[in-house]
Write a protein that holds these residues in place. Structure first.
Motif, PDB file in Angstrom:
ATOM      1  N   ALA A 178       0.824  -1.210   0.000  1.00 22.67           N
ATOM      2  CA  ALA A 178       0.000   0.000   0.000  1.00 22.67           C
ATOM      3  C   ALA A 178       0.856   1.257   0.000  1.00 22.67           C
ATOM      4  N   TYR A 179       2.111   1.123   0.394  1.00 25.84           N
ATOM      5  CA  TYR A 179       2.986   2.284   0.473  1.00 25.84           C
ATOM      6  C   TYR A 179       3.840   2.441  -0.779  1.00 25.84           C
ATOM      7  N   LEU A 189      12.480  10.634   2.414  1.00 26.35           N
ATOM      8  CA  LEU A 189      11.210   9.972   2.132  1.00 26.35           C
ATOM      9  C   LEU A 189      10.067  10.975   2.227  1.00 26.35           C
ATOM     10  N   GLY A 190       9.208  10.982   1.213  1.00 25.33           N
ATOM     11  CA  GLY A 190       8.059  11.868   1.230  1.00 25.33           C
ATOM     12  C   GLY A 190       7.051  11.477   2.298  1.00 25.33           C
ATOM     13  N   TYR A 191       6.188  12.406   2.639  1.00 29.07           N
ATOM     14  CA  TYR A 191       5.226  12.189   3.721  1.00 29.07           C
ATOM     15  C   TYR A 191       4.065  11.296   3.290  1.00 29.07           C
ATOM     16  N   ARG A 221       2.175   9.190   6.708  1.00 30.07           N
ATOM     17  CA  ARG A 221       0.808   9.712   6.717  1.00 30.07           C
ATOM     18  C   ARG A 221      -0.180   8.664   7.199  1.00 30.07           C
ATOM     19  N   ASN A 222      -0.005   7.414   6.738  1.00 29.97           N
ATOM     20  CA  ASN A 222      -0.907   6.352   7.168  1.00 29.97           C
ATOM     21  C   ASN A 222      -0.803   6.075   8.660  1.00 29.97           C
ATOM     22  N   LYS A 223       0.372   6.292   9.236  1.00 31.11           N
ATOM     23  CA  LYS A 223       0.569   6.072  10.661  1.00 31.11           C
ATOM     24  C   LYS A 223       0.277   7.317  11.489  1.00 31.11           C
TER      25      LYS A 223
END
Length: 236
Positions: free
Chosen positions: A57-58, A196-198, A203-205
Motif C-alpha cells: 500500500a505504500y 522519504l516523502g510524507y 501519513r498512514n501512521k
C-alpha cells in the motif's frame, strides 16, 4: 586537525519506495561534491525499501536486486569517502525473513567497514582523536525534542565525542558539556534526517510531517563540531 573535516551521515533513503525523493538526494550529492576533499560518509541504515505484501500500500517500486544495484550506482562515485555501513531495521527484516545480509553486500561493494548493529570509529589527525559512535536507532517519539532527550540519556554509558542516529526521520543536532577530571568535554548528538516523502507510511501512521532533510557536520582543529541542516522546503 590542520584543516576542517566534513561529515555527511546518510540514512533513511528508502530507495525503492515510491516516496523516495530522488530530487532531494541529487541535492545531497551536489552538496557533498562541493565540500572540500577532507570529508567522510557514514551510512546509517534504511538505505533501501524492500518488497513485502504488507507494505504494498505504500508503493514499493523496485525489486530488492534492482534497488541494491541502483544504490551502488548512486554511491560508487563516493566510495572512497564511505567509512561505515550499518544495518537499519528494514535491512534487518530482510535478514530475518530471507537470511540475506544486504548491509554486508552494500559495504563490500563500497569497500567500507560494516556493522549489523552499531560501530565506533576514530579519526586521528595531528595527535588529536575524535571518537564517533553510530547506530540506526530504535526509539521513535512524535516530539523531536523528547526524542533527542531520550537519545542523550541512552548514550550516557557509551564513551564517544559524536553520536549519530537515524531511523526517526528527524534532522536535529545538540550538545552538552560533561564535567571531568581535567575540566570536562563536550559531547555532540545528531539525528541524520531522511529522503522519504510524507504521503505513504508516515501519513498512514499519523506521524508528524517531517520534511526530507540531511546534515553536514563540520569539525575544526579543536574538535568542535558545528552542524548545517538542509531541509527540502528551505533549499529546493
Amino acid at each position: 586537525m590542520s584543516k576542517k573535516l566534513y561529515l555527511f551521515p546518510l540514512s533513511d533513503l528508502h530507495l525503492g519506495s515510491a516516496q523516495c525523493d530522488f530530487e532531494f538526494f541529487d541535492y545531497w550529492r551536489k552538496e557533498f561534491e562541493k565540500a572540500p576533499d577532507n570529508k567522510a560518509i557514514y551510512c546509517l541504515g534504511d538505505l533501501l525499501e524492500f518488497p513485502r505484501a504488507s507494505l504494498d500500500a505504500y508503493g514499493v517500486t523496485m525489486t530488492t536486486h534492482d534497488a541494491l544495484e541502483r544504490l551502488i550506482e548512486l554511491l560508487e562515485p563516493y566510495k572512497e569517502y564511505v567509512r561505515y555501513v550499518v544495518t537499519g531495521n528494514h535491512e534487518a527484516r530482510t535478514m530475518r525473513e530471507h537470511n540475506f545480509d544486504i548491509t554486508r553486500s552494500i559495504a563490500e561493494r563500497l569497500n567500507a567497514k560494516y556493522s549489523r548493529s552499531d560501530f565506533f570509529d576514530k579519526i586521528v589527525e595531528d595527535d588529536k582523536a575524535l571518537v564517533i559512535y553510530g547506530k540506526h536507532g530504535t526509539r521513535i517519539s512524535r516530539n523531536p525534542q523528547l526524542n533527542m532527550n531520550n537519545f542523550i540519556r541512552d548514550m550516557s554509558d557509551i564513551d564517544a565525542n559524536l553520536y549519530l542516529r537515524g531511523h526517526n526521520h528527524y534532522c536535529e543536532f545538540a550538545s552538552n558539556y560533561r564535567r571531568g577530571f581535567n575540566g570536562g568535554d563536550r559531547r555532540y548528538y545528531a539525528f541524520t534526517g531522511h529522503f522519504l516523502g510524507y504521503d505513504g507510511y508516515a501519513r498512514n501512521k499519523g506521524l508528524p510531517m517531517s520534511q526530507p532533510s540531511f546534515l553536514r557536520l563540520t569539525i575544526d582543529k579543536k574538535l568542535h563540531i558545528d552542524a548545517k541542516k538542509y531541509y527540502k522546503d528551505e533549499v529546493i
